[in-house]
Design a protein around this motif. Structure first.
Motif, mmCIF file in Angstrom:
data_model
loop_
_atom_site.group_PDB
_atom_site.id
_atom_site.type_symbol
_atom_site.label_atom_id
_atom_site.label_comp_id
_atom_site.label_asym_id
_atom_site.label_seq_id
_atom_site.Cartn_x
_atom_site.Cartn_y
_atom_site.Cartn_z
ATOM 1 N N GLY A 103 -11.933 72.205 64.444
ATOM 2 C CA GLY A 103 -13.153 73.012 64.811
ATOM 3 C C GLY A 103 -12.595 73.806 66.021
ATOM 4 O O GLY A 103 -13.670 74.428 66.763
ATOM 5 N N THR A 104 -11.435 73.967 66.417
ATOM 6 C CA THR A 104 -10.944 74.935 67.491
ATOM 7 C C THR A 104 -9.662 75.438 67.112
ATOM 8 O O THR A 104 -8.732 74.996 66.232
ATOM 9 N N LEU A 105 -9.053 76.388 67.763
ATOM 10 C CA LEU A 105 -7.770 77.000 67.611
ATOM 11 C C LEU A 105 -7.162 77.281 69.021
ATOM 12 O O LEU A 105 -5.942 77.675 68.989
ATOM 13 N N ASN A 106 -7.834 76.785 70.240
ATOM 14 C CA ASN A 106 -7.213 76.812 71.263
ATOM 15 C C ASN A 106 -5.943 75.620 71.404
ATOM 16 O O ASN A 106 -6.428 74.479 71.077
ATOM 17 N N MET A 107 -4.836 75.914 71.904
ATOM 18 C CA MET A 107 -3.793 75.089 71.695
ATOM 19 C C MET A 107 -4.255 73.860 72.439
ATOM 20 O O MET A 107 -3.884 72.649 72.087
ATOM 21 N N ALA A 108 -4.517 73.884 73.582
ATOM 22 C CA ALA A 108 -4.722 72.746 74.563
ATOM 23 C C ALA A 108 -5.978 71.659 73.833
ATOM 24 O O ALA A 108 -5.744 70.521 73.775
ATOM 25 N N ASP A 109 -6.893 72.371 73.207
ATOM 26 C CA ASP A 109 -8.106 71.569 72.756
ATOM 27 C C ASP A 109 -7.447 70.946 71.256
ATOM 28 O O ASP A 109 -7.820 69.819 70.926
ATOM 29 N N VAL A 110 -6.792 71.590 70.612
ATOM 30 C CA VAL A 110 -6.231 71.235 69.270
ATOM 31 C C VAL A 110 -5.442 70.242 69.581
ATOM 32 O O VAL A 110 -5.254 68.981 68.940
ATOM 33 N N ALA A 111 -4.494 70.041 70.586
ATOM 34 C CA ALA A 111 -3.717 69.086 71.057
ATOM 35 C C ALA A 111 -4.330 67.662 71.245
ATOM 36 O O ALA A 111 -4.031 66.649 70.566
ATOM 37 N N GLN A 112 -5.539 67.966 71.794
ATOM 38 C CA GLN A 112 -6.262 66.613 72.100
ATOM 39 C C GLN A 112 -7.004 66.261 70.755
ATOM 40 O O GLN A 112 -7.166 64.778 70.567
ATOM 41 N N ARG A 113 -7.678 67.024 69.979
ATOM 42 C CA ARG A 113 -8.261 66.465 68.774
ATOM 43 C C ARG A 113 -7.550 66.090 67.654
ATOM 44 O O ARG A 113 -7.850 65.265 66.955
ATOM 45 N N VAL A 114 -6.034 66.752 67.663
ATOM 46 C CA VAL A 114 -5.092 66.001 66.876
ATOM 47 C C VAL A 114 -5.065 64.639 66.856
ATOM 48 O O VAL A 114 -4.772 63.931 65.932
ATOM 49 N N GLN A 115 -5.170 64.402 68.172
ATOM 50 C CA GLN A 115 -4.473 62.783 68.440
ATOM 51 C C GLN A 115 -5.710 62.107 68.028
ATOM 52 O O GLN A 115 -5.446 60.736 67.914
#
Length: 514
Positions: A185-197
């Motif tokens: 639901g996001t493409l911001n790299m920092a946010d993606v890094a957290q959500r992938v976890q």
């Protein structure tokens, strides 16, 4: 929030249209503006690198919209180093273009040059995957215009091939972005890094596909086998200053792999386990081997340099694929070295072309200014082949040391050492044909027509050679800095908390919906 970080993108973005609209028919004004703007980029790059040197992460929110909803630019040690490297390379390439007269052989050279810098700077500074795609497209458009600069059927054919391969990469990039957005639901790299976890390993097929697609896209940009076919013809047929600037283009792909696969898909992530070791490492070793065999087999100097770029990117990707702190640090040191060496070699090939009918590796009448050109070629070839005492040798030792404690040490050492030997033979063969065997040929009309390159052309090449020497002399501080960059990459908490401004908190889509 500081406004300085957006200036490396905005400065060339303003200069390029100004040149087109106000100085289209005045090459002298174009040169002054373009050089002044590039000098400004060098100063900005140095300032941003200095600010980031203590580990500071700088954030710029466009429109004052907070991440992950708004577009952000982020400056840390890695991105600012790449910005500074790009600006330094661009300055010497621009000076050579002016000294050799390449900027007069077609229309809009300086405007396209600035748009190219805008795309490169944006790719290094963006904190958003979609805007990384946008800046990739800016790069593609501007680089195509530069590639066909001064025209010609062969150059146009190579440019079309270049565009088709990169359009394929762009298509795969969009598929990858769609898969990532569907999963997180996001493409911001920092946010993606957290959500992938937070993704359940039992339902991670979508994000795994996205990770593979992204790796393929970045491998195309980095010219990694088997996605390297576009590079030899494209770089060999492009104008020499353009090919020299393109030395940083393959590093954009390497940068993206380092950024995304240390923060978004780190090595310890179960979802992408084995992706680096079993996919990227073999491709990198094959790239290194093919590149150096191409150096040995090349029949034209420009193609020899193009294959040397493939080989150097193979060396970089071998170190990156280890995905250890020492491996990334070694790769970053080698990235700086190979960018400067490749840029110098492309410009040296144009020095040779100035007094020759062609760049065939055959004995021909002596060229104008052969002694100085030969000296530059000798130094640059030693650097690219990785012989002591220059930075290529230091970088190669760092990469070999990084691989020493891995399970693949035998393969890595064997391929690197064998490829290095092949490259030494290839460069020695080319140098002897160009600058030694030429004396045995009857001079005749060819020698009378020999043209000595301009002082500014030699100054530009000498500047890149001087940077290589400095990179060697200051190898200790340079490796210390790349080690600090690597440590920051493998501890991305500060980057993520700065971008999201929520230290210690994982963003959740349900919270945003409420």
């Amino acid at each position: 929030m500081t406004h300085w970080i957006i200036l490396p993108v905005m400065l060339p973005a303003f200069i390029a249209p100004f040149i087109v609209l106000a100085a289209r028919y005045h090459i002298g004004i174009q040169r002054v503006i373009s050089v002044a703007g590039t000098l400004g980029l060098v100063a900005l790059g140095a300032g941003l690198a200095w600010e980031a040197s203590d580990g500071t992460v700088t954030l710029y929110q466009l429109g004052d919209w907070a991440a992950p909803f708004g577009i952000v630019l982020v400056g840390d040690r890695l991105s600012t180093l790449m910005v500074l490297l790009t600006a330094v390379l661009a300055l010497f390439v621009l000076l050579y273009s002016i000294g050799s007269g390449w900027d007069e052989r077609g229309r809009h050279f300086h405007a396209l040059f600035q748009f190219q810098l805008m795309g490169i700077m944006g790719a290094f500074l963006t904190g958003d995957l979609f805007n990384l795609f946008v800046f990739f497209e800016v790069l593609l458009i501007a680089s195509y215009g530069l590639m066909i600069h001064s025209g010609g059927t062969v150059r146009l054919r190579a440019g079309v091939q270049y565009v088709l391969f990169n359009l394929l990469g762009s298509t795969l990039f969009l598929f990858a972005l769609g898969a990532i957005y569907a999963e997180t639901g996001t493409l911001n790299m920092a946010d993606v890094a957290q959500r992938v976890q937070m993704i359940d390993p039992t339902g991670d097929v979508g994000i795994r596909v996205a990770a593979v697609l992204l790796l393929m896209v970045f491998a195309i940009k980095a010219a990694v086998v088997p996605l390297h076919f576009w590079l030899p013809s494209s770089y060999a047929e492009a104008p020499a200053p353009v090919a020299a600037l393109f030395a940083i283009m393959t590093k954009v792909g390497a940068y993206a792999i380092i950024r995304v696969y240390t923060m978004v898909f780190p090595p310890e992530l179960e979802t992408t386990a084995g992706l680096h070791e079993w996919w990227l490492l073999p491709a990198a070793l094959i790239s290194l081997a093919i590149g150096m065999v191409g150096v040995l087999a090349a029949r034209h100097l420009d193609r020899l340099v193009a294959f040397a770029v493939i080989g150097s990117m193979g060396m970089v990707m071998v170190s990156i694929s280890l995905f250890s702190a020492v491996g990334i640090a070694a790769a970053l040191y080698y990235i700086v070295h190979s960018t400067l060496a490749a840029g110098a070699l492309f410009l040296i090939s144009d020095l040779v072309r100035t007094s020759r009918a062609n760049l065939d590796l055959t004995a021909q009448p002596p060229i104008g200014g052969a002694a100085l050109t030969a000296a530059f070629f000798f130094v640059a070839a030693i650097a690219m082949a990785g012989l002591p005492p220059l930075s290529g040798f230091v970088g190669k030792l760092l990469i070999l040391d990084a691989a020493f404690d891995t399970a693949h040490v035998v393969w890595v050492w064997a391929v690197i050492l064998t490829a290095s030997l092949i490259s030494v033979v290839g460069f020695a063969r080319a140098g002897s044909i160009l600058f030694w065997k030429a004396e045995s040929v009857e001079a005749g009309e060819g020698a009378a027509a020999a043209v000595t390159p301009s002082v500014l052309s030699y100054t530009a090449v000498g500047g890149l050679i001087a940077m290589l020497v400095a990179h060697t002399v200051f190898a200790g501080p340079a490796t210390g800095y790349t080690t600090a960059i690597s440590d920051q990459l493998f501890a991305p908490d500060r980057y993520i908390s700065t971008v999201l401004e929520t230290p210690g908190k994982l963003s959740d889509p349900k919270d945003e919906a409420q």
